[in-house]
Write an enzyme that holds these catalytic residues in place. Structure first.
Site, PDB file in Angstrom:
ATOM      1  CG  ASP A  97      -7.904   1.708  -5.549  1.00  0.00           C
ATOM      2  OD1 ASP A  97      -7.876   2.135  -4.380  1.00  0.00           O
ATOM      3  OD2 ASP A  97      -8.670   2.151  -6.415  1.00  0.00           O
ATOM      4  CG  ASP A 123     -12.689   3.101  -2.491  1.00  0.00           C
ATOM      5  OD1 ASP A 123     -13.278   3.453  -1.448  1.00  0.00           O
ATOM      6  OD2 ASP A 123     -12.651   3.766  -3.530  1.00  0.00           O
ATOM      7  CB  CYS A 130     -18.723   3.025  12.001  1.00  0.00           C
ATOM      8  SG  CYS A 130     -17.521   2.357  10.847  1.00  0.00           S
ATOM      9  CD  GLU A 134      -1.590   8.223 -19.621  1.00  0.00           C
ATOM     10  OE1 GLU A 134      -1.587   7.014 -19.861  1.00  0.00           O
ATOM     11  OE2 GLU A 134      -2.618   8.926 -19.602  1.00  0.00           O
ATOM     12  CG  HIS A 138      -6.489   0.981 -14.146  1.00  0.00           C
ATOM     13  ND1 HIS A 138      -6.735   2.046 -13.328  1.00  0.00           N
ATOM     14  CD2 HIS A 138      -7.679   0.391 -14.348  1.00  0.00           C
ATOM     15  CE1 HIS A 138      -8.029   2.085 -13.042  1.00  0.00           C
ATOM     16  NE2 HIS A 138      -8.623   1.083 -13.660  1.00  0.00           N
ATOM     17  CG  LEU A 139      -4.328   6.735 -16.036  1.00  0.00           C
ATOM     18  CD1 LEU A 139      -5.401   7.589 -16.656  1.00  0.00           C
ATOM     19  CD2 LEU A 139      -2.980   7.426 -16.099  1.00  0.00           C
ATOM     20  CG  LEU A 140      -3.343   4.160  -8.157  1.00  0.00           C
ATOM     21  CD1 LEU A 140      -4.806   3.751  -7.989  1.00  0.00           C
ATOM     22  CD2 LEU A 140      -2.450   3.092  -7.543  1.00  0.00           C
ATOM     23  CB  SER A 165      -6.388   7.157  -1.539  1.00  0.00           C
ATOM     24  OG  SER A 165      -7.520   7.415  -0.744  1.00  0.00           O
ATOM     25  N   GLY A 166      -5.811   9.834   0.419  1.00  0.00           N
ATOM     26  CA  GLY A 166      -6.235  11.201   0.690  1.00  0.00           C
ATOM     27  C   GLY A 166      -7.670  11.279   1.166  1.00  0.00           C
ATOM     28  NE  ARG A 167     -14.178  11.629  -0.388  1.00  0.00           N
ATOM     29  CZ  ARG A 167     -15.084  11.821  -1.350  1.00  0.00           C
ATOM     30  NH1 ARG A 167     -14.841  11.419  -2.575  1.00  0.00           N
ATOM     31  NH2 ARG A 167     -16.224  12.419  -1.074  1.00  0.00           N
ATOM     32  NE  ARG A 168     -13.886   6.380  -1.871  1.00  0.00           N
ATOM     33  CZ  ARG A 168     -14.840   6.763  -2.694  1.00  0.00           C
ATOM     34  NH1 ARG A 168     -15.900   7.355  -2.223  1.00  0.00           N
ATOM     35  NH2 ARG A 168     -14.727   6.569  -3.976  1.00  0.00           N
TER      36      ARG A 168
END
Lengths: 429, 511
Positions: free
Chosen positions: A111, A113, A123, A46, A317-319, A162-165
């Protein structure tokens, strides 16, 4: 900073360019096809796309690399997620009897985060990150990578920004892909030490004897703690952060907390304060059975990786996929080469605007010659294909794709073994 | 279980031969003829036993001394085997050991039929059966354990003495009950970690390169794992042959009822829909919500956001007390858009999951509100979450503060904290109910947040209803705030089942 020139409004304009000329389709397909060892492995996988205006399309699936390419170039997804390998083609899930359409396999994923660390970093908060707190991700990767390899015996671990955090880990070993839900949750819980919500003050409690896994993790944490926690986060500096740490010391008949409070009044240097606390803990180990590891518990509560276990537990679960764009920051989800982990800088990860711009820059002479060479050599070959290969090599995406290639080569060696075994078996009959 | 002609061929098996062992893997189904009455009694009694196991598992630490003692007494009371020795002497009264073993065997297979039908039922059945098996296996003498392994062909790889020496420290540090001396004395087995998940999960075993190193005394874990796998496979097979059983009109209603008994009331029957207005929620949350829901509600109002776990736990609870889908959408939207989510984003990202909860999306399951058991045992809250059971998942100190804010008396608080300390979370919650409703002794046994709500409404609605009459749990319970009830319809539904189920119902009400 390369990401500063990214504007999410221009995504619809540059995504087509990215999917037409830069997205590493052949490597991507090579990964998810896993050497074709199992039938329909790629076909029953998927994918789900997030399109413009947060329109979410689940249960996409593709029969060939070509179809995947065509469809992605048509839909230009803002974000790509990867799901499980199902019993049937996901895009036909409505046509099979309900109950028979089931998620069978998926990589074991993790994952991590940064938002989950909000109570221990001073910070930034929420979606923000900075070089100071990024150390937490470095620590997390070190600890989990070691445990997954040494303790669980997995070999093919793909770490992805992940592209962000945060970061993701894709454990791609065959054994990992076949794990049951129960096994996934057992692995995730083995790896989880920090437990509890906002309603819990003390989130790490160690019992004797300390398990070898925790000992190994402590080795990593101890290496980073002085610089990260004592200096960068200054956890023993300002009053309120000192109080937070002291809340984790045992409030017992020996008045450990009070004693430390007093000692801290005369001593301002964080390193020495930490030493006082450690001495207190050492003294404690001689006298009492309870709470004797509180200095270790504090270190772990501040630095130990915090997993989102629900992501790891479910097979379906999607990632977010590697090489997908993060729509908010524009950064590409790139694989992280662990050899360069210490110097990995999330802010230096190229944005989609940057690499598309690099594509438009005039070629250097050197590059031109190179491309001529390849042209001569591969005259017969599909020129579009070879042009695409050249295209990403001219951008800052190149080194990440190269690392991805190396990762795939490592995996290919193991599935070659599988294929050999299979063909041997066939000869026997 | 065989109902066809095959049974005749095997009747020669003597009972002594069949039931020579105190414990079995239930590999062979019973092949004898039994009466319908026996069929029913056996099944109901085993169900009671499994239900007891479930309750004990919440109130006590599994396999602790009080747990095993309690379970021993309960098995004895229900005439299930409770002693590993085969004792052929006819006891003064009651069945012989042989008879008990036979009952154990047959009742297990009957419940397989009743509990193979859905994923949920299978999971529940396997969990309880595994707990029962663990208790019984631990109760065996060391010699019997070895015999059991032998008889069932359970062979595991042993590590060599040299390897044991090399790993000594690690082994000792990985297992609570091991010291250097005991490592040397006992065998250590090396098995793939997938076969000992319980030990891996709790980090009670040494793990290296995908293998766990299990000292002999912990071997129960692998045996149980084996048991679980076999049972799970067997249930899947049983499910396939179920249509044949269902055509038997004598058995079908009984089996169906047996399978419904395990959860008791599931609070999904939506007879109350629309009986509550959105304006009432704030005041109800203070008066009639259990602490877990009150806590979620409060943080929702404060943060205008809830993470997935909280939305599920609270959303389904609200559905259970009578919010309609439209009300629920309105409720969540109006709260979320006060925060960072705008109406457009809500409709795209959150409305789906609200409709999903009501069975209007996806696989269209009408989800049932979470029971206390589910809240306590699954999906523990982590950073940023507000769901879970406050008695289970909060620091006692914070819990104390919270209770003080909610004006629970100091003596009440200390009683509650005492129960929490003993891990009796549901009892603690019940105590909280008694404290906040000025009730001496709550006349119900709390196992569901929605039950709390209904009981609270009853208590607040007037003294009369507090004395619970013999109200069967299957009947929908009305909320006094509503208008005339729709009870007659439901009563008709349950009537035909009532006869057979009376016994069971009264049991589960008291459980």
């Amino acid at each position: 900073m390369p990401s500063s020139d990214y504007d999410s409004a221009c995504l619809p304009d540059i995504l087509p360019l990215y999917y037409r000329r830069l997205f590493p389709f052949s490597q991507y397909y090579r990964w998810l096809n896993y050497g074709g060892v199992q039938k329909n492995y790629f076909q029953n996988r998927e994918f789900s796309f997030t399109l413009k205006d947060d329109i979410y399309v689940r249960y996409q699936s593709f029969t060939t690399q070509n179809e995947l390419e065509k469809e992605m170039q048509k839909m230009n997804p803002y974000k790509i997620d990867i799901g499980a390998i199902y019993s049937h083609r996901p895009n036909q899930h409505n046509t099979v009897k309900s109950g028979t359409f089931q998620a069978l396999e998926k990589e074991l994923v993790f994952d991590i985060d940064m938002t989950d660390y909000d109570d221990v970093r001073s910070c930034c908060s929420a979606a923000d990150i900075c070089p100071k707190c990024w150390t937490l991700m470095t620590i997390a990767i070190h600890i989990l990578d070691r445990a997954l390899r040494d303790d669980f015996g997995f070999q093919h671990l793909l770490w992805v920004y992940s592209g962000r955090r945060g970061v993701h880990c894709w454990v791609c070993d065959e054994a990992a892909r076949k794990l049951s839900v129960a096994a996934r949750s057992a692995v995730a819980e083995y790896l989880s030490l920090v437990k509890g919500s906002d309603e819990t003050v003390k989130k790490v409690v160690l019992t004797d004897p300390i398990h070898p896994f925790i000992r190994e993790s402590l080795v990593v944490v101890e290496r980073y703690f002085p610089r990260y926690a004592l200096q960068d986060q200054d956890v023993l500096g300002r009053k309120e952060s000192v109080d937070k740490v002291l809340a984790l010391t045992p409030d017992d008949i020996l008045f450990t907390t009070c004693k430390l409070q007093q000692e801290f009044q005369n001593e301002k240097k964080p390193e020495i304060r930490w030493k006082l606390l450690k001495d207190e803990a050492k003294r404690k180990q001689g006298t009492s059975k309870k709470n004797q590891h509180f200095e270790k518990e504090i270190m772990l509560q501040y630095c130990y990786p915090r997993l989102d276990v629900n992501v790891s537990k479910g097979v379906n679960h999607l990632l977010k996929s590697p090489f997908s764009v993060h729509p908010k920051t524009g950064r590409i989800s790139v694989p992280i080469d662990l050899k360069e982990l210490e110097t990995f800088d999330p802010f230096a990860v190229p944005t989609i605007s940057l690499i598309c711009e690099e594509l438009d820059r005039p070629r250097t002479v050197e590059e031109d010659e190179k491309s001529k060479e390849t042209k001569d050599k591969e005259n017969e070959k599909d020129t579009a294909e070879s042009r695409k290969i050249r295209d990403y090599k001219r951008t800052s995406l190149a080194k990440y794709v190269k690392y991805f290639d190396q990762f795939l080569d490592g995996m290919a060696r193991s599935w070659k073994g599988e294929l050999l075994k299979k063909s041997d078996l066939q000869k026997d009959f | 279980m065989q109902f066809s002609s095959r049974r005749k061929k095997f009747t020669t098996n003597s009972q002594a031969e069949l039931y020579g062992e105190p414990l079995q893997f239930y590999g062979q189904p019973p092949l004898e003829n039994i009466s319908l009455t026996e069929f029913e009694t056996f099944a109901v009694e085993r169900l009671k036993l499994l239900k007891t196991i479930e309750n004990l598992g919440v109130s006590y630490v599994k396999m602790s001394e009080s747990y095993t003692k309690k379970l021993g007494t309960e098995s004895k009371a229900l005439n299930f085997l409770y002693r590993p020795e085969a004792d052929d002497r006819k006891p003064q009264n009651g069945p012989t050991e042989q008879e008990k073993r036979r009952k154990d065997h047959i009742s297990h297979f009957i419940l397989r039929l009743a509990y193979c039908q859905t994923e949920d039922l299978r999971r529940w059945f396997i969990q309880q059966e595994v707990d029962l098996f663990r208790y019984r296996f631990n109760d065996l003498h060391p010699k019997q354990k070895l015999e059991f392994l032998h008889r069932n062909n359970l062979q595991y790889d042993r590590i060599t003495v040299e390897e044991k020496k090399a790993l000594n420290d690690k082994l000792v540090n990985s297992s609570y009950a091991l010291s250097g001396i005991t490592v040397v004395e006992q065998d250590v087995y090396k098995v793939p970690f997938q076969d000992a998940l319980d030990l891996v999960r709790t980090r009670k075993v040494y793990l290296k390169a995908g293998y766990v190193y299990i000292p002999h005394q912990d071997i129960v874990t692998i045996v149980i794992n084996d048991f679980r796998t076999r049972l799970s496979k067997a249930l899947a097979l049983t499910a396939r042959s179920l249509p044949a059983v269902h055509s038997d009109e004598r058995l079908q209603p009984l089996l169906n009822h047996l399978s419904h008994a395990y959860v008791g009331q599931d609070y999904s029957i939506q007879k109350n829909v629309g009986k509550i207005s959105l304006e009432q929620i704030d005041s109800l949350s203070g008066k009639s919500f259990p602490l877990c829901m009150r806590q979620i509600h409060q943080s929702l109002r404060e943060n205008h956001h809830l993470r997935h776990g909280g939305r599920m736990q609270y959303g389904l609870f609200l559905k259970g007390i009578g919010l309609s889908l439209e009300q629920a959408l309105q409720f969540w939207r109006s709260e979320f858009i006060k925060g960072k989510v705008d109406a457009d984003k809500f409709d795209k990202a959150y409305a789906y999951s609200v409709r999903h909860m009501f069975g209007k999306e996806g696989k269209r399951t009408d989800y049932t509100p979470y029971s206390c058991m589910k809240v306590i045992l699954s999906n523990a809250p982590s950073q940023g979450d507000h769901h879970g059971c406050p008695f289970r998942h909060s620091d006692p100190e914070l819990l104390k503060q919270k209770l003080q804010v909610y004006k629970v008396s100091p003596s009440g608080i200390s009683q509650i904290l005492e129960l929490v300390k003993g891990m009796h979370y549901q009892l603690a919650c019940q105590k909280y109910f008694e404290q906040t409703h000025n009730v001496e002794d709550a006349s119900f046994s709390l196992n569901h947040p929605n039950q709390y709500f209904i009981e609270s409404q009853k208590a607040l609605g007037g003294g009369k209803e507090i004395k619970r009459e013999t109200e069967a749990p299957q009947k929908p319970q009305e909320i006094p705030t509503g208008g005339p009830s729709a009870a007659p319809e439901a009563a008709a539904n349950t009537q035909d089942e009532a006869e057979m189920t009376e016994d069971l119902d009264s049991f589960f009400q008291d459980a």
